[in-house]
Scaffold this motif. Structure first.
Motif, short mmCIF file in Angstrom:
data_model
loop_
_atom_site.label_atom_id
_atom_site.label_comp_id
_atom_site.label_asym_id
_atom_site.label_seq_id
_atom_site.Cartn_x
_atom_site.Cartn_y
_atom_site.Cartn_z
N MET A 87 0.85 -1.18 0.00
CA MET A 87 0.00 0.00 0.00
C MET A 87 0.89 1.24 0.00
SD MET A 87 -2.92 1.01 2.73
CE MET A 87 -4.42 1.47 1.97
N PHE A 88 0.52 2.22 -0.80
CA PHE A 88 1.26 3.47 -0.84
C PHE A 88 0.29 4.64 -0.79
CE2 PHE A 88 0.19 2.97 -5.28
CZ PHE A 88 -0.04 4.25 -5.73
N ALA A 89 0.84 5.81 -0.48
CA ALA A 89 0.04 7.03 -0.45
C ALA A 89 0.90 8.18 -0.97
CB ALA A 89 -0.44 7.33 0.96
N VAL A 90 0.23 9.14 -1.57
CA VAL A 90 0.88 10.38 -1.99
C VAL A 90 0.25 11.49 -1.16
CG1 VAL A 90 1.30 11.97 -3.89
CG2 VAL A 90 1.26 9.51 -4.32
N PHE A 91 1.09 12.18 -0.37
CA PHE A 91 0.57 13.27 0.45
C PHE A 91 1.37 14.52 0.20
CE2 PHE A 91 3.94 11.63 3.07
CZ PHE A 91 4.42 12.71 3.77
N ARG A 92 0.82 15.65 0.68
CA ARG A 92 1.41 16.96 0.43
C ARG A 92 1.76 17.61 1.75
NH1 ARG A 92 -2.51 20.40 -2.91
NH2 ARG A 92 -3.72 20.23 -1.02
N THR A 93 2.99 18.12 1.83
CA THR A 93 3.42 18.92 2.97
C THR A 93 4.57 19.82 2.54
OG1 THR A 93 4.22 18.91 5.26
CG2 THR A 93 5.02 17.15 3.84
N GLY A 94 4.61 21.01 3.06
CA GLY A 94 5.69 21.94 2.75
C GLY A 94 5.75 22.32 1.29
N GLY A 95 4.62 22.28 0.58
CA GLY A 95 4.59 22.65 -0.82
C GLY A 95 5.13 21.57 -1.76
N LYS A 96 5.40 20.38 -1.23
CA LYS A 96 5.91 19.28 -2.04
C LYS A 96 5.04 18.05 -1.84
CE LYS A 96 10.61 20.95 -1.51
NZ LYS A 96 10.27 22.07 -0.65
N GLN A 97 5.13 17.11 -2.77
CA GLN A 97 4.37 15.87 -2.68
C GLN A 97 5.34 14.71 -2.50
OE1 GLN A 97 1.99 15.63 -6.21
NE2 GLN A 97 0.94 17.56 -5.80
N TYR A 98 4.95 13.74 -1.66
CA TYR A 98 5.79 12.60 -1.34
C TYR A 98 4.99 11.31 -1.52
CZ TYR A 98 8.62 16.19 0.88
OH TYR A 98 9.36 17.31 1.11
N LYS A 99 5.60 10.34 -2.20
CA LYS A 99 5.00 9.01 -2.33
C LYS A 99 5.66 8.12 -1.28
CE LYS A 99 4.44 5.11 -5.43
NZ LYS A 99 4.84 4.50 -6.70
N VAL A 100 4.85 7.56 -0.37
CA VAL A 100 5.40 6.78 0.73
C VAL A 100 4.66 5.46 0.89
CG1 VAL A 100 6.20 8.79 2.02
CG2 VAL A 100 3.90 7.92 2.41
N ALA A 101 5.31 4.54 1.55
CA ALA A 101 4.72 3.28 1.98
C ALA A 101 5.04 3.11 3.46
CB ALA A 101 5.29 2.12 1.18
N LYS A 102 4.49 2.10 4.08
CA LYS A 102 4.71 1.88 5.50
C LYS A 102 6.19 1.60 5.76
CE LYS A 102 2.83 -0.61 9.40
NZ LYS A 102 1.86 -1.58 9.87
N ASN A 103 6.73 2.18 6.84
CA ASN A 103 8.12 2.05 7.30
C ASN A 103 9.13 2.78 6.42
OD1 ASN A 103 7.46 0.54 9.60
ND2 ASN A 103 7.46 -1.35 8.41
N ASP A 104 8.69 3.63 5.51
CA ASP A 104 9.62 4.44 4.73
C ASP A 104 10.18 5.55 5.60
OD1 ASP A 104 9.28 3.01 2.45
OD2 ASP A 104 8.10 4.52 1.38
N ILE A 105 11.43 5.95 5.32
CA ILE A 105 12.05 7.09 5.99
C ILE A 105 12.19 8.19 4.95
CG2 ILE A 105 14.12 7.94 7.12
CD1 ILE A 105 14.52 5.16 8.25
N ILE A 106 11.64 9.37 5.26
CA ILE A 106 11.65 10.47 4.31
C ILE A 106 12.16 11.74 4.99
CG2 ILE A 106 9.83 9.57 2.83
CD1 ILE A 106 7.87 11.42 4.28
N ARG A 107 12.66 12.66 4.15
CA ARG A 107 13.08 13.98 4.62
C ARG A 107 12.11 14.99 4.05
NH1 ARG A 107 19.34 14.73 3.43
NH2 ARG A 107 18.36 15.90 1.77
N VAL A 108 11.44 15.74 4.93
CA VAL A 108 10.45 16.73 4.50
C VAL A 108 10.83 18.09 5.08
CG1 VAL A 108 8.61 15.00 4.37
CG2 VAL A 108 8.90 16.30 6.47
N GLU A 109 10.15 19.12 4.58
CA GLU A 109 10.33 20.45 5.16
C GLU A 109 10.03 20.38 6.65
OE1 GLU A 109 11.22 23.42 3.61
OE2 GLU A 109 11.62 22.24 1.83
N THR A 110 10.59 21.28 7.42
CA THR A 110 10.52 21.22 8.87
C THR A 110 9.09 21.09 9.39
OG1 THR A 110 12.47 22.60 8.98
CG2 THR A 110 11.21 22.39 10.99
N VAL A 111 8.91 20.10 10.27
CA VAL A 111 7.65 19.86 10.94
C VAL A 111 7.90 20.14 12.42
CG1 VAL A 111 5.93 18.12 11.51
CG2 VAL A 111 7.00 18.11 9.27
#
Length: 179
Positions: free
Chosen positions: A1-25
């Motif tokens: 299962m995957f999802a595409v979500f939006r944060t910090g003006g960018k879109q990220y495609k993720v799955a469970k247990n993925d490690i991502i770098r996003v704009e500051t939260v």
């Protein structure tokens, strides 16, 4: 299962247990973050595309660490005007681990949060080490790519003789020997 979500003006495609770098939260290490702006969810052959968002969907993640990106050099110059400005910038980022992709308005229950929090703390050191190793190797690769290959110098004796023509025969010495 995957999802595409939006944060910090960018879109990220993720799955469970993925490690991502996003704009500051906002938050500190081990905190939970939930992203409600999910644009698309896919599960095998079935995908759901939002118009513009998928109703009731969210992505739950734990905050591993607040980090900074590699330095970017900003150099401005105007020729013939003695104008040069050099500045550097390191973008602040958040390192996240995706805990779950939630659909149909579900929320992450307390037991799942506790399990995810303990797993996040256990994996925090591992991911920090892998992140530092990753940045160290990319920095080393960058330095190696910039470094010019070494050119071996020729021996001194060979260098002296290599640049000169062979000596001409002396005519005066041969004339004296004839007399």
């Amino acid at each position: 299962m995957f999802a595409v979500f939006r944060t910090g003006g960018k879109q990220y495609k993720v799955a469970k247990n993925d490690i991502i770098r996003v704009e500051t939260v906002p938050g500190s290490s081990g905190d939970f973050v939930q992203f409600n702006e999910v644009l698309m969810i896919g599960d095998g052959s079935q995908t759901t595309v939002g118009k513009p968002l998928v109703a009731g969907a969210s992505v739950a993640a734990t905050l591993i660490d607040q980090i900074k990106a590699d330095k970017v050099i900003i150099f401005k110059k105007k020729r013939r005007h003695n104008y040069r400005r050099k500045r550097g910038h390191r973008q602040p980022l958040s390192l996240l681990r995706v805990v779950d992709i939630l659909t149909d308005g579900k929320t992450l229950d307390a037991s799942a949060k506790d399990a995810a929090k303990s797993a996040a703390q256990a994996n925090a050191e591992k991911s920090k080490a892998s992140h530092t190793a990753l940045t160290a190797t990319t920095g080393a690769k960058r330095k190696a790519a910039v470094k010019k290959p070494a050119v071996k110098a020729a021996p001194k004796a060979a260098a002296k003789s290599a640049g000169k023509k062979p000596a001409a025969k002396k005519k005066a010495a041969s004339k004296k020997s004839e007399e």
